[in-house]
Design an enzyme around this catalytic site. Structure first.
Site, PDB file in Angstrom:
ATOM      1  N   ALA A  48      -4.781   7.610  -3.928  1.00 14.54           N
ATOM      2  CA  ALA A  48      -3.402   7.191  -4.188  1.00 14.54           C
ATOM      3  C   ALA A  48      -3.414   5.677  -4.383  1.00 14.54           C
ATOM      4  CB  ALA A  48      -2.495   7.588  -3.033  1.00 14.54           C
ATOM      5  N   SER A  53       0.850  -1.188   0.000  1.00 13.62           N
ATOM      6  CA  SER A  53       0.000   0.000   0.000  1.00 13.62           C
ATOM      7  C   SER A  53       0.886   1.238   0.000  1.00 13.62           C
ATOM      8  CB  SER A  53      -0.939  -0.017   1.219  1.00 13.62           C
ATOM      9  OG  SER A  53      -1.910   0.991   1.126  1.00 13.62           O
ATOM     10  N   ASN A  54       0.342   2.365   0.421  1.00  6.14           N
ATOM     11  CA  ASN A  54       1.102   3.609   0.488  1.00  6.14           C
ATOM     12  C   ASN A  54       0.654   4.424   1.698  1.00  6.14           C
ATOM     13  OD1 ASN A  54      -1.214   5.362  -0.392  1.00  6.14           O
ATOM     14  ND2 ASN A  54      -0.979   4.147  -2.264  1.00  6.14           N
ATOM     15  N   ARG A  55       1.188   5.628   1.829  1.00 13.12           N
ATOM     16  CA  ARG A  55       0.981   6.421   3.036  1.00 13.12           C
ATOM     17  C   ARG A  55      -0.287   7.279   3.015  1.00 13.12           C
ATOM     18  NH1 ARG A  55       5.786   6.541   5.998  1.00 13.12           N
ATOM     19  NH2 ARG A  55       7.625   5.795   4.875  1.00 13.12           N
ATOM     20  N   SER A  56      -1.084   7.188   1.977  1.00  8.23           N
ATOM     21  CA  SER A  56      -2.272   8.041   1.875  1.00  8.23           C
ATOM     22  C   SER A  56      -3.250   7.782   3.023  1.00  8.23           C
ATOM     23  CB  SER A  56      -2.980   7.793   0.547  1.00  8.23           C
ATOM     24  OG  SER A  56      -4.215   8.489   0.499  1.00  8.23           O
TER      25      SER A  56
END
Length: 410
Positions: free
Chosen positions: A278, A211-214
């Protein structure tokens, strides 16, 4: 520079009647004042038995009104009713609702309701089976036919200890109803808007994912700004911790493929798509149906990746055929060469606008309440937004999109 700042400067007339839920009205008056509204309060005699007028004056900084006969201005009800942007009656007892339905005007609140030229929003509050009684339901039907709007009531425990339908909705929810009422006739009134926000998650096994930091903060701010502009808003969101704005339709998803399917479905007849999410650009090319162990030599330390669905490209394909959504605004979170990458993405994917932000700028990345955005169109720079709240950024984005959709110059 025009902004959609919904409640700032709005005159909200708050009518408070004799219910134990008066304490919620104090909280509501405080929330409205903090949101920038000018709040004038009218209390009935019954309301004053639960809470003092001074309590409201303390949280609004404005006068509270009680007895129309003791006022220096004998037509105060006309002034209050004709200058308000919205008349909210919260809590509204069954007795007051009956008066309003029959046109009785024996106190300052009810006579002001007759003089009001603004929308009226009622938040009922009553105990036992009072709300469901045929007489009350007949009064509700009469008021609805006249255009009066209702917030609630809610189901829950009441002062008597009984549980049922009749509790006044909580102030935070009522604030959402108020925003909706004030937003009617806004620049996006009657428009369908889709907002994607948050991250997506691509599973590696049942307990791990890419995943990502969004956090979804910017997309949620855009959704609220679109609601405040009067739009019908659908929010397609990945895993986020903050609530979806009141009044929006929520479509929760996990993976990029799921988000793509949901966005394409929701946007097939939409006026605007804000693609703020994101999404994960890659996913594991193999998933394990069991938790991968450190000792599992089959997996080792190497994870093979494959490219996920390009949602904006899929939107462009459908848009070229149907013409919907009419306006598409994309986001580009970059770490270098932000302008060049953003403009390239804008042109390749046929966007009307792209909001570019360099997430390496302090205060403009993920999990913060501020952002710094460069808004581009095919014609060039539309606006360079300095560091400010994500709410303010969202208002500017909605402003430009609304102007474009309605044929105004930027």
């Amino acid at each position: 520079m025009s902004k959609i700042n919904l409640l700032t400067g709005k005159r909200i007339l708050l009518g408070v009647t004799g219910s134990i839920a008066c304490y919620k009205a104090v909280d509501l008056a405080s929330k409205l004042t903090q949101a920038g509204a000018e709040v004038d309060v009218i209390l009935t005699e019954g309301a004053q038995r639960f809470v003092m007028p001074l309590t409201f004056r303390s949280v609004t900084g404005r006068p509270s009104y009680t007895d129309m006969w003791s006022l220096d201005d004998h037509v105060r009800h006309v002034g209050l009713g004709e200058t308000a942007d919205l008349f909210v009656i919260a809590p509204a007892t069954a007795h007051t609702m009956a008066k309003l339905a029959t046109g009785l005007a024996d106190n300052l609140l009810t006579v002001t309701a007759l003089a009001a030229r603004c929308p009226i929003l009622i938040a009922p509050a009553m105990d036992g089976g009072m709300y469901g009684h045929p007489a009350t339901q007949a009064n509700v039907a009469t008021l609805r036919e006249r255009g009066v709007q209702f917030a609630g009531p809610a189901v829950g425990r009441m002062a008597s200890g009984l549980a049922g339908l009749g509790r006044m909705v909580e102030p935070a929810e009522l604030l959402g109803f108020i925003r909706q009422a004030v937003a009617q006739g806004g620049p996006l009134a009657g428009r369908k808007v889709v907002v994607s926000t948050g991250p997506t998650r691509e599973p590696l096994d049942p307990v791990r994912f890419i995943s990502n930091r969004s956090t979804g903060k910017q997309g949620l701010a855009v959704a609220q700004a679109a609601l405040d502009a009067g739009a019908d808003v659908t929010v397609v969101h990945g895993p986020i911790s903050e609530p979806i704005p009141f009044g929006a339709t929520a479509v929760p998803v996990q993976t990029t493929e799921q988000m793509g399917e949901a966005v394409l479905s929701a946007a097939k007849d939409a006026d605007v798509l804000f693609m703020v999410a994101a999404v994960a650009d890659f996913r594991p090319n193999t998933q394990s149906d069991k938790k991968i162990k450190k000792t599992d030599e089959q997996w080792g330390l190497a994870i093979g990746l494959e490219v996920t669905l390009d949602i904006l490209t899929a939107v462009k394909t459908e848009r070229d055929k149907s013409g919907y959504p009419r306006i598409v605004l994309g986001f580009a979170a970059e770490t270098h060469n932000a302008f060049e990458y953003g403009r390239d993405k804008l042109l390749r994917k046929g966007l009307n606008f792209i909001a570019v932000n360099d997430v390496t700028d302090q205060g403009a990345g993920f999990a913060v309440d501020t952002n710094k955005v460069l808004l581009l169109s095919s014609a060039g720079v539309v606006e360079e937004m300095p560091m400010q709240s994500k709410t303010a950024v969202a208002e500017r984005l909605v402003h430009h999109v609304a102007n474009s959709l309605n044929g105004s110059a930027h």
